[in-house]
Enzyme design. Structure first.
Site, PDB file in Angstrom:
ATOM      1  N   SER A 148       4.901   4.870   5.900  1.00 26.56           N
ATOM      2  CA  SER A 148       4.373   3.603   5.302  1.00 26.56           C
ATOM      3  C   SER A 148       5.414   2.459   5.803  1.00 26.56           C
ATOM      4  CB  SER A 148       4.528   3.700   3.773  1.00 26.56           C
ATOM      5  OG  SER A 148       4.445   2.432   3.020  1.00 26.56           O
TER       6      SER A 148
ATOM      7  N   TYR B 186       8.213   5.207  -4.211  1.00 23.98           N
ATOM      8  CA  TYR B 186       7.336   5.708  -2.901  1.00 23.98           C
ATOM      9  C   TYR B 186       8.073   5.283  -1.706  1.00 23.98           C
ATOM     10  CZ  TYR B 186       3.234   4.889   0.120  1.00 23.98           C
ATOM     11  OH  TYR B 186       2.365   5.180   0.985  1.00 23.98           O
TER      12      TYR B 186
ATOM     13  N   THR C 254      -0.776  -2.229   4.079  1.00 28.04           N
ATOM     14  CA  THR C 254      -1.786  -1.885   2.755  1.00 28.04           C
ATOM     15  C   THR C 254      -3.054  -1.647   3.459  1.00 28.04           C
ATOM     16  OG1 THR C 254      -0.315  -3.412   1.485  1.00 28.04           O
ATOM     17  CG2 THR C 254      -2.529  -2.782   0.938  1.00 28.04           C
ATOM     18  N   VAL C 255      -3.561  -0.481   3.382  1.00 26.80           N
ATOM     19  CA  VAL C 255      -4.892  -0.045   3.729  1.00 26.80           C
ATOM     20  C   VAL C 255      -5.991   0.145   2.831  1.00 26.80           C
ATOM     21  CG1 VAL C 255      -5.933   1.964   5.092  1.00 26.80           C
ATOM     22  CG2 VAL C 255      -3.492   1.541   5.366  1.00 26.80           C
TER      23      VAL C 255
END
Length: 171
Positions: A57, A70, A102-103
């Site tokens: 990420s 995260y 950000t998906v």
């Protein structure tokens, strides 16, 4: 080909996530990659074109508010990717990663649905993407397809950012 894509999100700060939450997220996001890769290695070793792609990420490399756990879990996957690439190079197994921004996924939709002001929450998520929109899931799939394909035969230990510029562009 192995694509380590399972993961769970976590919000809040170091103070607000208790040890049980840290264990849960690290178990899925980091140890899940370890377990799946370990189980697949005997099969990958017999392939002339073996590769592993880990999904990490942008949170691994960019500080995001209330994403300590995260971010730490995905940062560990990012580092693990390079270490695995070094360890497996002699076995002709390439290891790379894709680092999404950000998906637009069901998880993001649930976040938006639980927001007190859905439109404002979407504007906030979109605003942190320099290209002005959420990343599409198929953009991540195309990046993975590239990394596992013959055109990336000399690519190993790399993390491909598909994050709308979050990690590199300031506008």
């Amino acid at each position: 080909i192995v694509v380590n894509c399972a993961g769970v999100g976590a919000e809040e700060t170091v103070v607000n996530n208790d040890d049980d939450e840290w264990h849960r997220v690290l178990d899925v996001n980091l140890l899940g990659v370890v377990r799946v890769s370990r189980a697949a290695l005997p099969y990958l070793e017999s392939s002339a074109t073996a590769c592993i792609v880990n999904i990490t990420s942008v949170a691994a490399t960019v500080g995001l508010r209330e994403r300590a756990l995260y971010s730490a879990s995905k940062g560990a996957v990012d580092a693990l990717t390079r270490a695995m690439a070094a360890d497996l190079l002699g076995k002709s197994i390439r290891v790379n990663a894709v680092a999404p921004g950000t998906v637009d996924t069901p998880w993001i939709q649930r976040v938006l649905d639980s927001a007190s002001d859905r439109d404002a929450a979407l504007r906030n998520l979109t605003a942190r993407q320099p290209h002005g929109r959420l990343v599409a899931a198929d953009e991540i799939a195309h990046a993975v397809a590239y990394l596992v394909g013959p055109g990336a035969g000399s690519t190993t230990g790399a993390t491909l950012a598909v994050d709308g510029g979050m990690s590199a562009v300031r506008v």
